[in-house]
Design a protein around this motif. Sequence first.
Motif, PDB file in Angstrom:
ATOM      1  N   GLY A   1      80.058  53.958  45.402  1.00 26.11           N
ATOM      2  CA  GLY A   1      79.888  54.863  44.566  1.00 26.11           C
ATOM      3  C   GLY A   1      79.151  56.343  45.145  1.00 26.11           C
ATOM      4  O   GLY A   1      79.186  57.301  44.114  1.00 26.11           O
ATOM      5  N   TYR A   2      78.487  56.450  46.014  1.00 23.56           N
ATOM      6  CA  TYR A   2      77.768  57.486  46.781  1.00 23.56           C
ATOM      7  C   TYR A   2      78.556  58.160  47.632  1.00 23.56           C
ATOM      8  O   TYR A   2      78.985  57.605  48.649  1.00 23.56           O
ATOM      9  CB  TYR A   2      76.533  57.072  47.318  1.00 23.56           C
ATOM     10  N   LYS A   3      78.979  59.538  47.268  1.00 19.95           N
ATOM     11  CA  LYS A   3      80.110  60.353  48.107  1.00 19.95           C
ATOM     12  C   LYS A   3      79.287  61.668  48.457  1.00 19.95           C
ATOM     13  O   LYS A   3      79.029  62.204  47.569  1.00 19.95           O
ATOM     14  CB  LYS A   3      81.424  60.394  47.042  1.00 19.95           C
ATOM     15  N   GLU A   4      79.413  61.966  49.591  1.00 14.97           N
ATOM     16  CA  GLU A   4      79.115  63.393  50.001  1.00 14.97           C
ATOM     17  C   GLU A   4      80.084  64.303  50.745  1.00 14.97           C
ATOM     18  O   GLU A   4      80.799  63.599  51.701  1.00 14.97           O
ATOM     19  CB  GLU A   4      77.702  63.169  50.891  1.00 14.97           C
TER      20      GLU A   4
ATOM     21  N   ASN B   1      85.551  57.426  55.661  1.00 16.07           N
ATOM     22  CA  ASN B   1      84.631  58.355  56.041  1.00 16.07           C
ATOM     23  C   ASN B   1      85.335  59.074  57.304  1.00 16.07           C
ATOM     24  O   ASN B   1      85.454  58.653  58.200  1.00 16.07           O
ATOM     25  CB  ASN B   1      83.545  57.773  56.908  1.00 16.07           C
TER      26      ASN B   1
ATOM     27  N   ASP C   1      81.921  61.695  53.371  1.00 13.52           N
ATOM     28  CA  ASP C   1      81.172  60.512  53.808  1.00 13.52           C
ATOM     29  C   ASP C   1      80.925  59.610  52.497  1.00 13.52           C
ATOM     30  O   ASP C   1      80.676  60.135  51.315  1.00 13.52           O
ATOM     31  CB  ASP C   1      79.774  60.821  54.253  1.00 13.52           C
ATOM     32  N   PHE C   2      81.079  58.451  52.528  1.00 16.59           N
ATOM     33  CA  PHE C   2      80.709  57.452  51.665  1.00 16.59           C
ATOM     34  C   PHE C   2      79.504  56.778  52.173  1.00 16.59           C
ATOM     35  O   PHE C   2      79.903  55.677  52.932  1.00 16.59           O
ATOM     36  CB  PHE C   2      81.833  56.394  51.170  1.00 16.59           C
ATOM     37  N   TYR C   3      78.425  56.855  51.447  1.00 24.76           N
ATOM     38  CA  TYR C   3      77.296  56.190  52.095  1.00 24.76           C
ATOM     39  C   TYR C   3      77.025  54.691  51.392  1.00 24.76           C
ATOM     40  O   TYR C   3      76.627  53.799  52.170  1.00 24.76           O
ATOM     41  CB  TYR C   3      75.747  56.926  51.790  1.00 24.76           C
ATOM     42  N   SER C   4      77.357  54.610  50.279  1.00 27.89           N
ATOM     43  CA  SER C   4      77.401  53.097  49.628  1.00 27.89           C
ATOM     44  C   SER C   4      78.130  53.157  48.402  1.00 27.89           C
ATOM     45  O   SER C   4      79.139  54.055  48.209  1.00 27.89           O
ATOM     46  CB  SER C   4      75.775  53.019  49.090  1.00 27.89           C
TER      47      SER C   4
ATOM     48  N   GLN D   1      85.385  51.544  43.509  1.00 22.77           N
ATOM     49  CA  GLN D   1      84.912  52.585  44.611  1.00 22.77           C
ATOM     50  C   GLN D   1      86.107  52.852  45.594  1.00 22.77           C
ATOM     51  O   GLN D   1      86.413  54.059  45.864  1.00 22.77           O
ATOM     52  CB  GLN D   1      83.942  51.613  45.666  1.00 22.77           C
TER      53      GLN D   1
END
Lengths: 80, 217
Positions: free
Chosen positions: B142-145, B124, B137-140, A42
Amino acid sequence: MVGRGETMIEQLTSIDIWKIVKIGYLIAILLYIVFTIIVARQVNLMDRAVNGRLNDLLKIISWAHFIIAILAGLLALIIL
Amino acid sequence: MPDIYTAVTTKPEPKKTAKRETVADRLEKERVDGALKAYLVRPHRVRFETQDKKEKVVLLLRRHWLTNVGWLLTSILMLLSPLILKLVPLLSFLPRRFQIMTLILWYLMTLAFIFEKFLAWYFNVNIITDERIIDIDFYSLGYKEVSEAKIDKVQDVSYITGGGIRSLFNYGDVLIQTAGEKPQLIFEAVPTPQIVAKLLNELILEEEQEKLDGRAR
């Protein structure tokens, strides 16, 4: 037959409960090691998205975190 | 026959116009830089994934440091909580080796909690360049927006500093209405939102001027 049943009960009751607890701890540490690998990946992903001053330090910390988890796992194997 | 009129054939010298100072150039002199700051102006050594070679980062914004107080206090409590075991021996039913291992596991989890929270704050970011606005934004895990909008597509900029704490520490949300795919970008809990809004408006005007001059990229 009765003799065999009695032997089985004796075997079941003689299982060391702390061995089962040890297995539980080892599973927990194994899951934690997997988590540290995900965190390290990550950080790499984040570094590619935004490259800043602390990125190199954070990558080092993430891999150090992984190494600490491995050492904790080895410690658990030895002392438990 | 004598010439009645002779046209001037020499080309007139081009007018020397002074190079227009851009917002990015002006802010170069007002640089605010730092590894752990939430409001950076023309920061050094900051690049993002989709940045063009000539694109300049004007502002890099993170959530105000006060938004971290919650998890920092939780972290301190987590670090100090094993001291309770001296008063209330909760783990006394375990053999000594298991007690040590439980403590190690507890501190590993605390370390993971602190690290994750810090990463969430540090990465973020909201970036304003001389061409675009980007919200990462990184919400969790491995999840990137990543949301972005070109400055010339921005239709409206407004900001909110609601509540006593936000007014006292001067941080709030900047809302950006765009004509792009994402109709609104929100910069949450950023320091000095009024200055951010003002800068965005200046960049919008600059972009409009560049279009008129034919200098738009």
